[in-house]
Design a protein around this motif. Structure first.
Motif, short mmCIF file in Angstrom:
data_model
loop_
_atom_site.label_atom_id
_atom_site.label_comp_id
_atom_site.label_asym_id
_atom_site.label_seq_id
_atom_site.Cartn_x
_atom_site.Cartn_y
_atom_site.Cartn_z
N GLN A 42 24.32 -4.40 -29.97
CA GLN A 42 23.69 -5.46 -30.76
C GLN A 42 24.67 -6.58 -31.06
OE1 GLN A 42 22.05 -3.11 -34.06
NE2 GLN A 42 19.99 -3.61 -33.33
N GLY A 43 25.90 -6.19 -31.47
CA GLY A 43 26.92 -7.20 -31.76
C GLY A 43 27.33 -7.97 -30.52
N LEU A 44 27.53 -7.28 -29.42
CA LEU A 44 27.93 -7.94 -28.17
C LEU A 44 26.83 -8.85 -27.65
CD1 LEU A 44 29.67 -4.93 -26.36
CD2 LEU A 44 30.80 -6.90 -27.45
N GLU A 45 25.59 -8.42 -27.83
CA GLU A 45 24.46 -9.22 -27.34
C GLU A 45 24.34 -10.53 -28.10
OE1 GLU A 45 19.90 -8.31 -25.89
OE2 GLU A 45 20.67 -7.27 -27.67
N ARG A 46 24.62 -10.51 -29.40
CA ARG A 46 24.55 -11.73 -30.20
C ARG A 46 25.51 -12.80 -29.68
NH1 ARG A 46 23.92 -8.12 -34.60
NH2 ARG A 46 26.16 -8.14 -35.01
N GLU A 47 26.65 -12.37 -29.15
CA GLU A 47 27.65 -13.31 -28.65
C GLU A 47 27.52 -13.55 -27.14
OE1 GLU A 47 29.51 -14.84 -30.78
OE2 GLU A 47 28.78 -13.57 -32.45
N LEU A 48 26.47 -12.98 -26.53
CA LEU A 48 26.22 -13.09 -25.09
C LEU A 48 27.33 -12.44 -24.26
CD1 LEU A 48 24.78 -16.71 -24.67
CD2 LEU A 48 23.54 -14.54 -24.84
N TYR A 49 28.04 -11.47 -24.85
CA TYR A 49 29.02 -10.72 -24.08
C TYR A 49 28.32 -9.68 -23.21
CZ TYR A 49 32.53 -12.78 -27.18
OH TYR A 49 33.33 -13.65 -27.88
N VAL A 50 27.12 -9.27 -23.62
CA VAL A 50 26.25 -8.45 -22.78
C VAL A 50 24.85 -9.05 -22.85
CG1 VAL A 50 27.60 -6.35 -23.19
CG2 VAL A 50 25.58 -6.81 -24.60
N VAL A 51 24.06 -8.82 -21.80
CA VAL A 51 22.67 -9.30 -21.79
C VAL A 51 21.79 -8.20 -21.21
CG1 VAL A 51 23.25 -11.75 -21.61
CG2 VAL A 51 23.01 -10.38 -19.53
N ARG A 52 20.52 -8.21 -21.61
CA ARG A 52 19.56 -7.27 -21.06
C ARG A 52 19.11 -7.75 -19.67
NH1 ARG A 52 17.05 -4.20 -25.45
NH2 ARG A 52 17.84 -4.98 -27.44
N VAL A 53 18.79 -6.81 -18.82
CA VAL A 53 18.28 -7.14 -17.48
C VAL A 53 16.76 -7.29 -17.57
CG1 VAL A 53 18.11 -6.37 -15.09
CG2 VAL A 53 20.17 -5.89 -16.42
N PRO A 54 16.21 -8.41 -17.10
CA PRO A 54 14.78 -8.67 -17.30
C PRO A 54 13.86 -7.63 -16.66
CG PRO A 54 15.94 -10.65 -16.60
CD PRO A 54 16.91 -9.52 -16.45
N ASP A 55 14.14 -7.20 -15.44
CA ASP A 55 13.17 -6.41 -14.69
C ASP A 55 13.40 -4.90 -14.74
OD1 ASP A 55 11.99 -8.80 -13.88
OD2 ASP A 55 13.34 -8.97 -12.16
N ARG A 56 14.42 -4.47 -15.45
CA ARG A 56 14.70 -3.04 -15.55
C ARG A 56 15.46 -2.77 -16.83
NH1 ARG A 56 19.15 -1.95 -10.84
NH2 ARG A 56 19.17 0.08 -11.87
N PRO A 57 15.42 -1.55 -17.34
CA PRO A 57 16.11 -1.27 -18.62
C PRO A 57 17.63 -1.29 -18.44
CG PRO A 57 15.23 0.74 -17.67
CD PRO A 57 14.70 -0.38 -16.83
N GLY A 58 18.31 -1.71 -19.50
CA GLY A 58 19.76 -1.66 -19.47
C GLY A 58 20.42 -3.00 -19.71
N TRP A 59 21.74 -2.94 -19.85
CA TRP A 59 22.55 -4.12 -20.12
C TRP A 59 23.57 -4.32 -19.01
CZ3 TRP A 59 20.41 -1.28 -23.94
CH2 TRP A 59 19.88 -1.94 -25.06
N VAL A 60 24.00 -5.56 -18.84
CA VAL A 60 25.10 -5.92 -17.95
C VAL A 60 26.01 -6.88 -18.71
CG1 VAL A 60 23.78 -5.64 -15.81
CG2 VAL A 60 23.84 -7.87 -16.97
N LEU A 61 27.18 -7.13 -18.17
CA LEU A 61 28.07 -8.10 -18.79
C LEU A 61 27.43 -9.47 -18.79
CD1 LEU A 61 31.54 -7.07 -17.28
CD2 LEU A 61 30.56 -6.43 -19.49
N GLY A 62 27.67 -10.23 -19.88
CA GLY A 62 27.02 -11.52 -20.04
C GLY A 62 27.93 -12.71 -19.85
N PRO A 63 27.36 -13.92 -19.87
CA PRO A 63 28.12 -15.15 -19.63
C PRO A 63 29.15 -15.47 -20.70
CG PRO A 63 25.89 -15.66 -20.36
CD PRO A 63 25.93 -14.18 -20.11
N GLY A 64 29.03 -14.86 -21.88
CA GLY A 64 30.00 -15.12 -22.93
C GLY A 64 31.42 -14.70 -22.58
N LEU A 65 31.54 -13.79 -21.59
CA LEU A 65 32.87 -13.32 -21.19
C LEU A 65 33.55 -14.25 -20.19
CD1 LEU A 65 32.05 -9.53 -20.70
CD2 LEU A 65 33.37 -10.53 -22.57
N LEU A 66 32.77 -15.16 -19.58
CA LEU A 66 33.33 -15.99 -18.51
C LEU A 66 34.52 -16.83 -18.97
CD1 LEU A 66 30.14 -17.22 -16.64
CD2 LEU A 66 31.88 -15.61 -15.82
N LYS A 67 34.43 -17.38 -20.19
CA LYS A 67 35.50 -18.25 -20.66
C LYS A 67 36.82 -17.50 -20.77
CE LYS A 67 33.85 -17.51 -25.40
NZ LYS A 67 33.22 -18.14 -26.57
N PHE A 68 36.75 -16.21 -21.12
CA PHE A 68 37.98 -15.41 -21.20
C PHE A 68 38.49 -15.08 -19.81
CE2 PHE A 68 35.44 -14.21 -24.99
CZ PHE A 68 36.26 -14.76 -25.96
N GLY A 69 37.58 -14.63 -18.95
CA GLY A 69 37.98 -14.23 -17.61
C GLY A 69 38.56 -15.38 -16.80
#
Length: 237
Positions: A42-69
């Motif tokens: 929940q905390g990571l999702e608020r910052e877009l560090y993880v996002v839900r996948v639209p067509d299937r259950p689960g999370w993946v890494l989100g765009p919020g991490l790009l600036k660090f990487g």
């Protein structure tokens, strides 16, 4: 364990996965309580560090991490490029820079020699830790307890030369720590050998530098490759 440690464990599990992970998946992979995994997500999702996948259950890494990487990647490349290029000119072989990526090692930069190896290694390619000299060079910087945590219970065999016994890998790491050099003689790819050293780089990150050579000229090139790596890492013996 701190909240940061829990979040890091969840992010590492997502980074190592080939697809989305559910709360149940993450609970299994991180050994954290289900309620903790849910709260961290929940905390990571608020910052877009993880996002839900639209067509299937689960999370993946989100765009919020790009600036660090992206920032870390550019700093890593600029800090090492001159040394890598010098080594590639010296040995006339491909030279690669690699770092940890979860429980794998990934090539983040490559300087191709005039006699370049085509189609063997590309920037972004990942390797197992136990079956590559870049993986062994990185593991050797860690205590055995951490190495045991990072290695899977069953070590995959890539070629007939791959070491798949945990005790043998730990013995090999002891030798890498003594010499500062890790050698891969067709352990990951037939026809390809490499020699690497691991060190804390200019950015403060653990990294490995490798010289990659076709098998037929590896033995002839090995002394020059080791000497070149010694200039990058004075701990090489």
């Amino acid at each position: 364990m701190t909240d940061l440690g829990r979040a890091t464990r969840v992010l590492d599990a997502l980074a190592e996965s080939r697809g989305p992970l559910t709360v149940t998946d993450l609970t299994t992979r991180t050994a954290l309580p289900r309620s903790t995994v849910h709260r961290v997500l929940q905390g990571l999702e608020r910052e877009l560090y993880v996002v839900r996948v639209p067509d299937r259950p689960g999370w993946v890494l989100g765009p919020g991490l790009l600036k660090f990487g992206m920032n870390a990647h550019l700093r890593l490349l600029s800090a090492n490029r001159a040394a890598l290029a010098g080594l590639a000119r010296e040995v006339a072989e491909n030279v690669e820079l690699a770092v940890f990526s979860g429980r794998e090692v990934v090539v983040v930069d490559q300087i191709a020699s005039p006699e370049r190896l085509r189609g063997v290694t590309k920037v972004g390619r990942s390797f197992s830790l136990h079956a590559s000299c870049i993986g062994l060079a990185l593991l050797a910087q860690l205590p055995d307890e951490r190495v045991t945590e990072l290695l899977p219970p069953v070590l995959e065999r890539f070629t007939e030369h791959t070491v798949t016994d945990h005790a043998a890998v730990l013995a090999e790491l002891a030798e890498v720590r003594r010499t500062g050099i890790a050698v891969d003689e067709e352990e990951h790819d037939l026809g390809i050998c490499a020699v690497a050293t691991g060190l804390t780089g200019p950015t403060g990150a653990l990294q490995a530098v490798a010289v990659v050579v076709p098998t037929q000229r590896f033995r002839a090139k090995l002394p020059a490759a080791v000497e070149g790596l010694r200039r990058i890492n004075p701990r090489v013996r």
